[in-house]
Design an enzyme around this catalytic site. Structure first.
Site, mmCIF file in Angstrom:
data_model
loop_
_atom_site.group_PDB
_atom_site.id
_atom_site.type_symbol
_atom_site.label_atom_id
_atom_site.label_comp_id
_atom_site.label_asym_id
_atom_site.label_seq_id
_atom_site.Cartn_x
_atom_site.Cartn_y
_atom_site.Cartn_z
ATOM 1 N N ASP A 36 0.817 -1.224 0.000
ATOM 2 C CA ASP A 36 0.000 0.000 0.000
ATOM 3 C C ASP A 36 0.845 1.266 0.000
ATOM 4 O O ASP A 36 0.324 2.375 0.113
ATOM 5 C CB ASP A 36 -0.943 0.003 1.214
ATOM 6 C CG ASP A 36 -0.176 -0.052 2.531
ATOM 7 O OD1 ASP A 36 1.074 -0.130 2.491
ATOM 8 O OD2 ASP A 36 -0.815 -0.010 3.592
ATOM 9 N N GLU A 38 3.293 2.140 2.212
ATOM 10 C CA GLU A 38 3.931 2.523 3.479
ATOM 11 C C GLU A 38 5.402 2.094 3.485
ATOM 12 O O GLU A 38 5.767 1.092 2.872
ATOM 13 C CB GLU A 38 3.203 1.861 4.652
ATOM 14 C CG GLU A 38 1.818 2.435 4.893
ATOM 15 C CD GLU A 38 1.074 1.709 6.014
ATOM 16 O OE1 GLU A 38 1.617 0.735 6.577
ATOM 17 O OE2 GLU A 38 -0.069 2.128 6.294
ATOM 18 N N ASP A 168 18.227 37.008 -8.908
ATOM 19 C CA ASP A 168 17.149 37.777 -8.275
ATOM 20 C C ASP A 168 17.716 38.455 -7.036
ATOM 21 O O ASP A 168 18.852 38.191 -6.635
ATOM 22 C CB ASP A 168 15.919 36.898 -7.953
ATOM 23 C CG ASP A 168 16.272 35.657 -7.144
ATOM 24 O OD1 ASP A 168 17.155 35.758 -6.269
ATOM 25 O OD2 ASP A 168 15.688 34.592 -7.400
ATOM 26 N N LYS A 191 13.979 40.118 -10.731
ATOM 27 C CA LYS A 191 13.113 39.063 -11.278
ATOM 28 C C LYS A 191 11.735 39.081 -10.628
ATOM 29 O O LYS A 191 11.605 39.338 -9.431
ATOM 30 C CB LYS A 191 13.786 37.704 -11.005
ATOM 31 C CG LYS A 191 12.922 36.487 -11.292
ATOM 32 C CD LYS A 191 13.611 35.198 -10.850
ATOM 33 C CE LYS A 191 13.056 34.666 -9.539
ATOM 34 N NZ LYS A 191 13.593 33.353 -9.147
ATOM 35 N N THR A 225 14.009 30.353 -13.740
ATOM 36 C CA THR A 225 14.812 31.509 -13.310
ATOM 37 C C THR A 225 16.000 31.697 -14.257
ATOM 38 O O THR A 225 16.302 32.813 -14.687
ATOM 39 C CB THR A 225 15.303 31.282 -11.858
ATOM 40 O OG1 THR A 225 14.146 31.170 -11.032
ATOM 41 C CG2 THR A 225 16.201 32.398 -11.376
#
Ligand code: R5P
Length: 319
Positions: A36, A38, A168, A191, A225
Site C-alpha cells: 500500500d 507505506e 534575483d 526578477k 529563473t
C-alpha cells in the site's frame, strides 16, 4: 562512539562515496515499501550506543523521502542509538520558510519539528534556501556550504571578462560570496515570478555588456529563473557564453531542456540531489560533496570544529 552510516533511498551513490571516504561500510538496512506504499524499514545491524548518521536529501519525491528519513530516525531511536544525526544535503520545503500570503503553512518549520520529534539529535544540511531555517531547529544544526567547492571549480577555468550575476534580489549575498572568492564584479537581476516555472526580469543592475555571465543560485528547479536570466542578459548585451552554478540541481519539469540553450556553455552543480542520466547534458559538471560530508561526520564524531572546514574568505554562512 562507533560510527554507523545509513543511506536512505535518495542519495545511495553519495552515501556510498561518503562511506568510502570514511573507510567504513554503509550500515545494512532493509528499506522497501509495503504493497500500500507505506515505508517498510528494518535496521539489519545493531546501533545501540552508536553515533548514527542517516544520509537522505529530501528531494523529489519529496514527501516519500521525508517520511523515509523520519522512519529511519524513529527506528534508530527505538534501537538505542547513542546519537542520531540526520544528514540532509538538500533540505526540501526550504522555500516555504514564511507565509507569503495569509493562510499558508510554514512547511520548512514543520519538517524541522518532525525531525526533532522523531528523535534526531542533530541535523546537517547544505546551502539552505533561507539560512534563517537554522533557527527552526531546537536541536543542533550545522549549516554547511558547497560554495567553496563550486568556486574552486570555476577558479580552475578562464575567468577573463566574467561577471557574477545574481538571478534575483534574494541571491545577492550568495553572488557577493562568489564575486569575492573569484575576484569578479557582479550584477543583479530584478526578477518577478509569474507562476510555476515562468519568470520575468524587469531590470539588469550592473554592467554585463560584452561580459561572460556566471549566474549563481542555490538551486535549479524548473530552470525558469535561469531561462529568464539568460534572456535578460543577452538583451543587455552579455556574451552568449553563460556559465550557471548552483548547489542543488533538482531539474524538474523541463529544466534540462531550458538549460540546453546554446548560450549556456556550462552548468556546474553538486550531487546533493542525484542528477539522473536522462537529466544530464554534456555541458553539466557535477561536483561531489562526499569529501565535505565525510569530513563533517569525522569531526562531529570526534567533537571537533565544523566552522574550521570553511576558509574564512568564503564566509561559512551563505547570507
Ligand atoms: C528562488 O528564490 C531560488 O533561489 C531559485 O532561483 C528558484 O527556486 C529556482 O527555481 P526555478 O528553477 O524553478 O526557477
Amino acid at each position: 562512539m562507533e560510527i554507523r552510516l545509513f543511506s536512505g533511498s535518495a542519495n545511495p551513490d553519495l552515501a556510498a562515496a561518503v562511506a568510502r571516504k570514511l573507510k567504513i561500510s554503509l550500515a545494512r538496512r532493509l528499506l522497501q515499501r509495503f504493497p500500500d506504499g507505506e515505508v517498510n524499514l528494518r535496521l539489519e545491524e545493531s546501533v545501540r550506543g552508536c553515533d548514527v548518521y542517516l544520509l537522505q536529501s529530501t528531494c523529489p519525491p519529496v514527501d516519500e523521502h521525508v517520511m523515509e528519513l523520519l522512519v529511519m530516525v524513529d527506528a534508530c531511536r527505538r534501537a538505542g542509538a547513542g546519537r542520531i544525526t540526520a544528514i540532509v544535503p538538500y533540505y526540501g520545503y526550504s522555500r516555504q520558510e514564511k507565509k507569503s500570503v495569509g493562510r499558508e503553512p510554514i512547511t520548512a518549520r514543520l519538517v524541522a519539528d518532525l525531525l526533532s520529534v522523531a528523535g534526531s539529535d542533530r541535523v546537517v544540511s547544505l546551502d539552505l534556501h533561507a539560512p534563517a531555517i537554522q533557527g527552526f531547529f531546537t536541536i543542533g544544526m550545522d549549516h554547511l556550504t558547497a560554495v567553496p567547492i563550486l568556486i574552486r571549480h570555476i577558479l580552475a577555468r578562464r575567468r577573463e571578462g566574467m561577471v557574477v550575476v545574481s538571478p534575483d534580489t534574494g541571491r545577492v549575498k550568495l553572488a557577493e560570496r562568489y564575486a569575492k572568492g573569484l575576484g569578479l564584479p557582479m550584477a543583479v537581476l530584478h526578477k518577478e515570478r509569474l507562476g510555476g516555472g515562468e519568470t520575468e526580469v524587469h531590470a539588469v543592475i550592473g554592467d554585463v555588456r560584452d561580459r561572460r555571465p556566471l549566474v549563481v543560485d542555490d538551486m535549479i528547479t524548473t530552470g525558469g529563473t535561469i531561462e529568464g536570466a539568460v534572456k535578460a542578459l543577452l538583451s543587455a548585451g552579455a556574451r552568449p557564453e553563460i556559465v550557471v552554478a548552483a548547489t542543488h540541481g533538482l531539474l524538474v519539469d523541463g529544466a534540462t531542456a531550458r538549460l540546453s540553450d546554446p548560450s549556456i556553455v556550462e552548468v556546474v552543480l553538486t550531487d546533493t540531489v542525484p542528477v539522473t542520466p536522462e537529466r544530464r547534458l554534456p555541458k553539466m559538471h557535477i561536483l561531489s560533496v562526499d569529501g565535505l560530508l565525510a569530513e563533517t561526520i569525522r569531526r562531529l564524531n570526534e567533537n571537533r570544529s565544523i566552522s574550521e572546514l570553511f576558509p574564512a574568505r568564503y564566509d561559512h554562512h551563505p547570507v
